[in-house]
Design a protein around this motif. Structure first.
Motif, PDB file in Angstrom:
ATOM      1  N   VAL A  67       0.802  -1.168  -0.191  1.00 15.57           N
ATOM      2  CA  VAL A  67      -0.087   0.063   0.065  1.00 15.57           C
ATOM      3  C   VAL A  67       1.051   1.248   0.074  1.00 15.57           C
ATOM      4  CG1 VAL A  67      -1.603   1.373   1.614  1.00 15.57           C
ATOM      5  CG2 VAL A  67      -2.071  -1.085   1.145  1.00 15.57           C
ATOM      6  N   VAL A  68       1.971   1.281   0.755  1.00 15.45           N
ATOM      7  CA  VAL A  68       2.906   2.336   1.037  1.00 15.45           C
ATOM      8  C   VAL A  68       3.622   2.675  -0.443  1.00 15.45           C
ATOM      9  CG1 VAL A  68       4.736   3.607   2.020  1.00 15.45           C
ATOM     10  CG2 VAL A  68       2.857   2.475   3.450  1.00 15.45           C
ATOM     11  N   PHE A  69       3.948   1.507  -0.787  1.00 16.98           N
ATOM     12  CA  PHE A  69       4.911   1.667  -2.069  1.00 16.98           C
ATOM     13  C   PHE A  69       3.838   2.268  -3.343  1.00 16.98           C
ATOM     14  CE2 PHE A  69       6.319  -0.561  -6.179  1.00 16.98           C
ATOM     15  CZ  PHE A  69       7.580   0.159  -6.018  1.00 16.98           C
ATOM     16  N   VAL A  70       2.634   1.888  -3.300  1.00 11.87           N
ATOM     17  CA  VAL A  70       1.896   2.134  -4.401  1.00 11.87           C
ATOM     18  C   VAL A  70       1.510   3.814  -4.254  1.00 11.87           C
ATOM     19  CG1 VAL A  70      -0.526   1.974  -5.321  1.00 11.87           C
ATOM     20  CG2 VAL A  70       0.901   0.066  -5.153  1.00 11.87           C
ATOM     21  N   ALA A  71       1.438   3.971  -2.947  1.00 11.14           N
ATOM     22  CA  ALA A  71       1.071   5.435  -2.634  1.00 11.14           C
ATOM     23  C   ALA A  71       2.194   6.236  -2.873  1.00 11.14           C
ATOM     24  CB  ALA A  71       0.518   5.643  -0.932  1.00 11.14           C
ATOM     25  N   THR A  72       3.575   5.988  -2.653  1.00 13.17           N
ATOM     26  CA  THR A  72       4.596   6.369  -2.803  1.00 13.17           C
ATOM     27  C   THR A  72       4.709   6.524  -4.461  1.00 13.17           C
ATOM     28  OG1 THR A  72       5.494   5.584  -1.015  1.00 13.17           O
ATOM     29  CG2 THR A  72       7.023   6.767  -2.645  1.00 13.17           C
ATOM     30  N   LEU A  73       4.480   5.707  -5.236  1.00 10.28           N
ATOM     31  CA  LEU A  73       4.440   5.954  -6.589  1.00 10.28           C
ATOM     32  C   LEU A  73       3.554   7.105  -7.232  1.00 10.28           C
ATOM     33  CD1 LEU A  73       5.118   2.358  -8.125  1.00 10.28           C
ATOM     34  CD2 LEU A  73       6.686   4.339  -7.731  1.00 10.28           C
ATOM     35  N   ALA A  74       2.672   6.839  -6.667  1.00 10.50           N
ATOM     36  CA  ALA A  74       1.534   7.912  -7.025  1.00 10.50           C
ATOM     37  C   ALA A  74       1.821   9.379  -6.618  1.00 10.50           C
ATOM     38  CB  ALA A  74       0.126   7.645  -6.467  1.00 10.50           C
ATOM     39  N   ALA A  75       2.350   9.500  -5.455  1.00  8.67           N
ATOM     40  CA  ALA A  75       2.860  10.938  -5.101  1.00  8.67           C
ATOM     41  C   ALA A  75       4.244  11.269  -6.072  1.00  8.67           C
ATOM     42  CB  ALA A  75       3.283  10.780  -3.579  1.00  8.67           C
ATOM     43  N   MET A  76       4.810  10.486  -6.369  1.00  7.72           N
ATOM     44  CA  MET A  76       5.904  10.812  -7.079  1.00  7.72           C
ATOM     45  C   MET A  76       5.711  11.155  -8.650  1.00  7.72           C
ATOM     46  SD  MET A  76       8.822   7.892  -6.102  1.00  7.72           S
ATOM     47  CE  MET A  76      10.096   8.062  -7.482  1.00  7.72           C
ATOM     48  N   ARG A  77       4.520  10.691  -8.983  1.00  2.00           N
ATOM     49  CA  ARG A  77       4.103  11.186 -10.330  1.00  2.00           C
ATOM     50  C   ARG A  77       3.520  12.889 -10.457  1.00  2.00           C
ATOM     51  NH1 ARG A  77       1.649   7.133 -14.230  1.00  2.00           N
ATOM     52  NH2 ARG A  77       0.329   9.120 -14.428  1.00  2.00           N
ATOM     53  N   VAL A  78       3.109  13.160  -9.148  1.00  2.00           N
ATOM     54  CA  VAL A  78       2.826  14.583  -9.121  1.00  2.00           C
ATOM     55  C   VAL A  78       4.124  15.443  -9.079  1.00  2.00           C
ATOM     56  CG1 VAL A  78       1.472  16.216  -7.465  1.00  2.00           C
ATOM     57  CG2 VAL A  78       0.899  13.693  -7.708  1.00  2.00           C
ATOM     58  N   MET A  79       5.330  14.920  -8.853  1.00  2.00           N
ATOM     59  CA  MET A  79       6.589  15.647  -8.779  1.00  2.00           C
ATOM     60  C   MET A  79       7.238  15.605  -9.895  1.00  2.00           C
ATOM     61  SD  MET A  79       7.398  14.693  -4.786  1.00  2.00           S
ATOM     62  CE  MET A  79       5.937  14.112  -4.017  1.00  2.00           C
ATOM     63  N   PRO A  80       7.376  16.622 -10.891  1.00  2.00           N
ATOM     64  CA  PRO A  80       8.191  16.472 -11.890  1.00  2.00           C
ATOM     65  C   PRO A  80       9.556  16.750 -11.570  1.00  2.00           C
ATOM     66  CG  PRO A  80       6.753  18.443 -11.871  1.00  2.00           C
ATOM     67  CD  PRO A  80       6.242  17.889 -10.803  1.00  2.00           C
ATOM     68  N   ASP A  81      10.358  16.096 -12.177  1.00  2.00           N
ATOM     69  CA  ASP A  81      11.986  16.467 -12.003  1.00  2.00           C
ATOM     70  C   ASP A  81      12.381  17.387 -12.928  1.00  2.00           C
ATOM     71  OD1 ASP A  81      12.095  14.406 -13.807  1.00  2.00           O
ATOM     72  OD2 ASP A  81      13.073  13.136 -12.621  1.00  2.00           O
ATOM     73  N   THR A  82      11.863  17.603 -13.945  1.00  2.00           N
ATOM     74  CA  THR A  82      12.425  18.730 -14.984  1.00  2.00           C
ATOM     75  C   THR A  82      11.271  19.814 -15.378  1.00  2.00           C
ATOM     76  OG1 THR A  82      11.468  17.304 -16.714  1.00  2.00           O
ATOM     77  CG2 THR A  82      13.793  17.056 -16.294  1.00  2.00           C
ATOM     78  N   ALA A  83      11.733  20.980 -15.747  1.00  2.98           N
ATOM     79  CA  ALA A  83      10.753  21.971 -15.725  1.00  2.98           C
ATOM     80  C   ALA A  83       9.676  21.680 -16.248  1.00  2.98           C
ATOM     81  CB  ALA A  83      11.461  23.263 -16.261  1.00  2.98           C
ATOM     82  N   PRO A  84       8.317  21.765 -16.008  1.00  7.27           N
ATOM     83  CA  PRO A  84       7.156  21.261 -17.019  1.00  7.27           C
ATOM     84  C   PRO A  84       6.692  22.768 -17.959  1.00  7.27           C
ATOM     85  CG  PRO A  84       6.467  21.585 -14.812  1.00  7.27           C
ATOM     86  CD  PRO A  84       7.844  22.095 -14.826  1.00  7.27           C
TER      87      PRO A  84
END
Ligand code: CUA
Length: 312
Positions: A81-98
């Motif tokens: 559950v925590v792993f899936v939630a972490t992946l979902a949260a990471m998708r919200v955080m871009p690491d290059t300028a959008p």
């Protein structure tokens, strides 16, 4: 006034919000596991031991079932559950300028922040203004040691490195003032390496930008003499005036100093008296800072303050 906000638990934008949600999920799961553990512990303490040898096998089956459920199945489910939630949260955080992001360069120095707006050419220090409702791409660098950039209420934490540029994307949805803290021990004044972050509606931000760009050297006889003091006292060898400072200036650009809320990387209030004390003996306010003490007569100090825009 030293700016303070609710920090990570009072997120003011989508990226900080997804990190806070993840944190709450982990806290709730952690509390549930802890309470179940406490209940089992209490139960095992008050429970009687098996009375006879006939009860022994039944007891052993019970123990292995508990190990199976509590020691293998439950942790596996929670970790997934925590792993899936972490992946979902990471998708919200871009690491290059959008696309559509405002690019701002923030460079860490011992112990202050240089802030550049490449779009307009503005160079300032220790105060970061950004428009709300739009992703901001911070290009993070350092000129000396490793620092770490962190505005808890707006987004994640990312190292400022001497040899490469890291891009941190954050966004503020609500106008407000926040305090950014250096999050990597970088020397004696690490704790006093802070940055005022002002999130404001786009029109106010544009107004601020125009005001900053419109700053000019104060005029008048006193300010003119102050400029001579500035050069004679060697201030100019570190504090280059705007437009002349190459990236990696040794000390903050002072052009728009009067507009800043705080002095010495958000350590003390930015007023005339404090600035006078700071110029005369910065080590008394911030021991270990790179700026040396400057001996000045009262008249020279008066003129220098006028040149810096702090007229009486
Ligand atoms: Cu810079 Cu800690």
């Amino acid at each position: 006034m030293i700016v303070a906000d609710g920090g990570v638990l009072d997120p003011q934008g989508p990226i900080a919000g997804s990190m806070a949600d993840l944190w709450w999920l982990m806290l709730v799961l952690g509390v549930i596991v802890f309470l179940v553990f406490l209940a089992l512990l209490a139960w095992s303490l008050i429970r009687r031991a098996p009375a006879s040898s006939e009860e022994e096998p039944r007891h052993e089956r019970l123990v292995s079932r508990w190990i199976g459920v509590g020691g293998v199945a439950m942790p596996t489910v929670i970790i997934i559950v925590v792993f899936v939630a972490t992946l979902a949260a990471m998708r919200v955080m871009p690491d290059t300028a959008p696309a559509g992001a405002l690019e701002i360069e923030v460079t860490g120095h011992q112990f202050w922040y240089e802030v550049r707006y490449p779009g307009s050419g503005l160079v300032t220090a220790n105060e970061l203004h950004l428009p709300t409702g739009r992703p901001i791409a911070l290009e993070l660098r350092s000129t000396d040691v490793i620092h770490s950039f962190w505005v808890p209420a707006l987004g994640g934490k990312l190292d400022m490195l001497p040899e490469r540029t890291n891009t941190l994307v954050l966004q503020a949805d609500e106008p407000g003032e926040h305090r950014s803290r250096c999050a990597e021990f970088c020397g004696l004044q690490h704790a006093n390496m802070a940055l005022v972050v002002v999130a404001e509606p786009p029109d106010e931000f544009e107004r601020w930008l125009d005001q900053q760009l419109a700053f000019s050297e104060p005029e008048g006889e006193l300010a003119e003499r102050g400029r001579e003091v500035f050069v004679a006292a060697d201030c100019a060898s570190c504090h280059a005036p705007r437009g002349q400072a190459a990236s990696g200036a040794e000390a903050p650009d002072l052009t728009t100093l009067p507009s800043r809320q705080l002095l010495a990387a958000a350590t003390v209030p930015n007023d005339r008296e404090t600035l006078a004390d700071w110029i005369r003996d910065p080590q008394a306010i911030k021991p270990g800072v790179e700026m040396p003490a400057t001996e000045l007569s009262d008249a020279d100090l008066e003129a220098l303050l006028a040149y810096l825009g702090f007229d009486r």
